[in-house]
Design a protein around this motif. Structure first.
Motif, mmCIF file in Angstrom:
data_model
loop_
_atom_site.group_PDB
_atom_site.id
_atom_site.type_symbol
_atom_site.label_atom_id
_atom_site.label_comp_id
_atom_site.label_asym_id
_atom_site.label_seq_id
_atom_site.Cartn_x
_atom_site.Cartn_y
_atom_site.Cartn_z
ATOM 1 N N ILE A 63 0.869 -1.180 0.000
ATOM 2 C CA ILE A 63 0.000 0.000 0.000
ATOM 3 C C ILE A 63 0.895 1.216 0.000
ATOM 4 C CG2 ILE A 63 -1.731 1.329 1.291
ATOM 5 C CD1 ILE A 63 -2.816 -1.283 2.389
ATOM 6 N N ARG A 64 0.688 2.104 -0.959
ATOM 7 C CA ARG A 64 1.471 3.345 -1.009
ATOM 8 C C ARG A 64 0.523 4.498 -0.717
ATOM 9 N NH1 ARG A 64 3.143 3.793 -6.373
ATOM 10 N NH2 ARG A 64 4.335 5.669 -5.896
ATOM 11 N N VAL A 65 0.972 5.339 0.195
ATOM 12 C CA VAL A 65 0.134 6.454 0.628
ATOM 13 C C VAL A 65 0.893 7.758 0.453
ATOM 14 C CG1 VAL A 65 -1.272 7.361 2.533
ATOM 15 C CG2 VAL A 65 -0.861 4.920 2.391
ATOM 16 N N ALA A 66 0.232 8.717 -0.115
ATOM 17 C CA ALA A 66 0.865 10.026 -0.316
ATOM 18 C C ALA A 66 0.749 10.848 0.957
ATOM 19 C CB ALA A 66 0.190 10.747 -1.469
ATOM 20 N N ALA A 67 1.805 11.623 1.230
ATOM 21 C CA ALA A 67 1.779 12.545 2.363
ATOM 22 C C ALA A 67 2.652 13.740 1.987
ATOM 23 C CB ALA A 67 2.308 11.862 3.616
ATOM 24 N N ARG A 68 2.728 14.699 2.877
ATOM 25 C CA ARG A 68 3.503 15.897 2.534
ATOM 26 C C ARG A 68 4.988 15.549 2.435
ATOM 27 N NH1 ARG A 68 1.847 21.488 2.951
ATOM 28 N NH2 ARG A 68 3.651 22.635 2.242
ATOM 29 N N ALA A 97 7.281 -4.255 6.303
ATOM 30 C CA ALA A 97 8.182 -3.086 6.278
ATOM 31 C C ALA A 97 7.379 -1.816 6.026
ATOM 32 C CB ALA A 97 9.215 -3.258 5.181
ATOM 33 N N VAL A 98 7.904 -0.737 6.564
ATOM 34 C CA VAL A 98 7.328 0.588 6.300
ATOM 35 C C VAL A 98 8.466 1.471 5.824
ATOM 36 C CG1 VAL A 98 6.126 2.562 7.286
ATOM 37 C CG2 VAL A 98 5.620 0.286 8.121
ATOM 38 N N GLU A 99 8.255 2.112 4.701
ATOM 39 C CA GLU A 99 9.350 2.892 4.109
ATOM 40 C C GLU A 99 8.853 4.292 3.760
ATOM 41 O OE1 GLU A 99 12.600 2.387 0.530
ATOM 42 O OE2 GLU A 99 11.066 0.876 0.811
ATOM 43 N N PHE A 100 9.701 5.287 4.057
ATOM 44 C CA PHE A 100 9.397 6.663 3.660
ATOM 45 C C PHE A 100 10.220 6.978 2.417
ATOM 46 C CE2 PHE A 100 8.388 6.604 8.122
ATOM 47 C CZ PHE A 100 7.221 7.349 8.188
ATOM 48 N N ILE A 101 9.581 7.370 1.389
ATOM 49 C CA ILE A 101 10.304 7.700 0.151
ATOM 50 C C ILE A 101 10.139 9.202 -0.082
ATOM 51 C CG2 ILE A 101 10.471 7.234 -2.315
ATOM 52 C CD1 ILE A 101 8.929 4.549 -1.577
ATOM 53 N N ARG A 102 11.263 9.918 -0.067
ATOM 54 C CA ARG A 102 11.202 11.377 -0.250
ATOM 55 C C ARG A 102 10.949 11.693 -1.715
ATOM 56 N NH1 ARG A 102 11.526 15.146 3.227
ATOM 57 N NH2 ARG A 102 12.328 14.670 5.295
ATOM 58 N N SER A 103 9.999 12.534 -1.963
ATOM 59 C CA SER A 103 9.690 12.873 -3.355
ATOM 60 C C SER A 103 10.457 14.146 -3.756
ATOM 61 C CB SER A 103 8.202 13.059 -3.500
ATOM 62 O OG SER A 103 7.710 13.881 -2.485
#
Lengths: 103, 404
Positions: A63-68, A97-103
């Motif tokens: 699941i990919r979720v958009a955030a600021r 796993a939970v991953e933060f991907i910087r855009s």
């Protein structure tokens, strides 16, 4: 030849977000509330994500979720959306796993 | 659990969303404040989710925009049941009548209960309360508990304390009986101490007056133990309030007779139950049992007051009558059993007749003969004796004669 007058370099102007972050720090407030940064609570069985900007991808494994400023990617098995509202997202399943991907 | 209950009360719809951009559809719903839960992906283009009724009504505005289709899979909740039951006028009317009847029933007193005293006083308290206007079926606003209390206290000397509490549809009368106090001779009045039972004086301690008996003397009921008439050295006669602690050694014989053959009831195991409702003075049969169901039977009755809550009884009683069949059978009581039973009975009788006596020794005898067994219990006791009695004429006369 006319000599160019030396000018003192102007300090870089602080952005509004940086101002807010500094103010929050001074006031001992949570910066995530002021700056709309996503907040995540996680356990192997569920994930609670606050201040999201919507679901980008939704499958049983990912699941990919958009955030600021970031995209939060949750990987695992039998993932499903437990609940979804404007401010919060609740994901249940076997979280790997939970991953933060910087855009 | 609580959330599930809230959702059930609000009503929810399980929908199947089919389309190419389901994520976008879900995001759009979330942005427009349509909360949903339990989202499951069934296929790449199919998702099932649950939404509230209000949310479901708004969903259709976005289905066209997102090129999605929404189908109802399941719907549950109170609003759906209400909608289904709405056309049933008789049901709503009945519910309304029931609610009205219950509301009206709570305006009356249905149970009047007396506690704190024995059955005789309970009956008297109930009778007086009824005279004062407190009885089952009377309106609550017509009863003044203070007035009822005053009426009971005024019209009877048998109560030392009465309180009337009204809780819901139940009135509880708390009444304590007045204990009979022994007739006391005033301290400033001259009196004698007189034996109230037969026996041998074990000890006598005179506090005031002149001792007529001493330890070891045999006394019979009515003998003066200590006289209140005193004669001084100058032969002046004066009277005092005699006081003394007298302990007597007494002997009592208690007897008991019982038949050696008794008829017992052996239950056969068969029984029939009759239930009926009692509303006021009317009985409504709920189950039917013939008048004489068995040749020999016992009836065991149970009465249950129906209650809405603990303090809100209804004017309805459920009575259960159990008819238990038995076979009469003669049973010969053995000597051992007869002795055991009679000894127990005699002990109880002793406790009842001589509650304050200190038993020193006892001797039990049983004579087993057909058709009756006789037993006796001889006890030797130590008892306090002596009652106050106004100075008797005999004593006074004797003293006067002595003076002369």
């Amino acid at each position: 030849m006319k000599k160019k007058k030396w000018k003192k370099p102007r300090p870089r102007q602080e952005s509004l977000r940086e101002c807010l972050a500094r103010a929050a720090e001074e006031l001992e407030l949570s910066a995530s509330t002021v700056l709309d940064i996503p907040e995540l609570e996680c356990s192997p069985r569920e994930v609670l994500l606050e201040r999201h900007h919507g679901v980008l991808e939704y499958t049983d494994e990912r699941i990919r979720v958009a955030a600021r400023d970031v995209t939060v990617e949750i990987r695992g098995m039998e993932l499903r959306l437990g609940a979804m509202s404007q401010g919060a997202l609740h994901i249940r399943g076997q979280v790997a796993a939970v991953e933060f991907i910087r855009s | 659990m609580l959330l599930g209950l809230i959702n059930y009360v609000r009503g929810w719809v399980r929908v199947e969303i089919r389309g190419a951009a389901i994520e976008r559809f879900l995001n759009l719903c979330a942005q427009n404040d349509i909360a949903f839960w339990d989202v499951r992906r069934l296929a790449p283009d199919v998702v099932q989710a649950t939404v509230h009724i209000q949310g479901f009504r708004q969903l259709r505005h976005f289905t066209r925009r997102m090129m999605c289709s929404v189908h109802i899979v399941k719907k549950r909740g109170v609003p759906f049941y209400t909608h289904r039951l709405l056309p049933r006028v008789a049901l709503w009317g009945g519910a309304l009548v029931c609610a009205g009847a219950l509301l009206a029933a709570t305006r009356f007193l249905w149970v009047v209960d007396v506690t704190g005293c024995d059955h005789t006083l309970q009956a008297e308290a109930l009778r007086l309360a009824e005279e004062a206007g407190l009885r089952p079926g009377v309106g609550k606003n017509k009863v003044d508990s203070e007035e009822v209390r005053s009426y009971i206290m005024t019209n009877s000397d048998n109560f030392s304390f009465v309180a009337v509490n009204i809780n819901g549809s139940q009135a509880q009368i708390l009444a304590y009986g007045r204990k009979e106090t022994p007739e006391m001779v005033p301290v400033d009045e001259p009196c004698d101490v007189v034996a109230d039972k037969d026996g041998i004086i074990e000890s006598i301690q005179i506090k005031a007056g002149l001792g007529m008996k001493q330890a070891g003397d045999t006394v019979v009921q009515g003998d003066i133990l200590v006289t209140g008439t005193m004669v001084s050295a100058l032969e002046e006669v004066y009277e005092v309030h005699a006081m003394a602690d007298v302990t007597l050694r007494t002997w009592h014989t208690l007897e008991q007779v019982m038949p050696t053959t008794v008829q017992t009831k052996v239950p056969t195991g068969r029984e029939k139950v009759r239930r009926f409702l009692v509303i006021g003075s009317r009985r409504i049969q709920l189950s039917f049992v013939e008048k004489e169901p068995f040749p020999c039977y016992d009836i065991i009755m149970e009465e249950k007051q129906l209650k809405l809550t603990e303090n809100t009884p209804l004017p309805v009683k459920l009575v259960t009558e159990r008819y238990v069949e038995y076979t009469p059978k003669d049973y010969v009581v053995t000597q051992e059993t007869a002795e055991k039973v009679m000894e127990q009975r005699l002990e109880e009788l002793l406790e009842l007749t001589l509650p304050e006596a200190q038993v020193e020794s006892r001797q039990f005898q049983c004579q087993y003969e057909v058709p009756f067994a006789r037993s006796s219990l001889q006890v030797e006791c130590r008892e306090q004796a002596g009652v106050l009695q106004e100075v008797s004429g005999i004593s006074r006369k004797t003293t006067e004669e002595g003076n002369d």
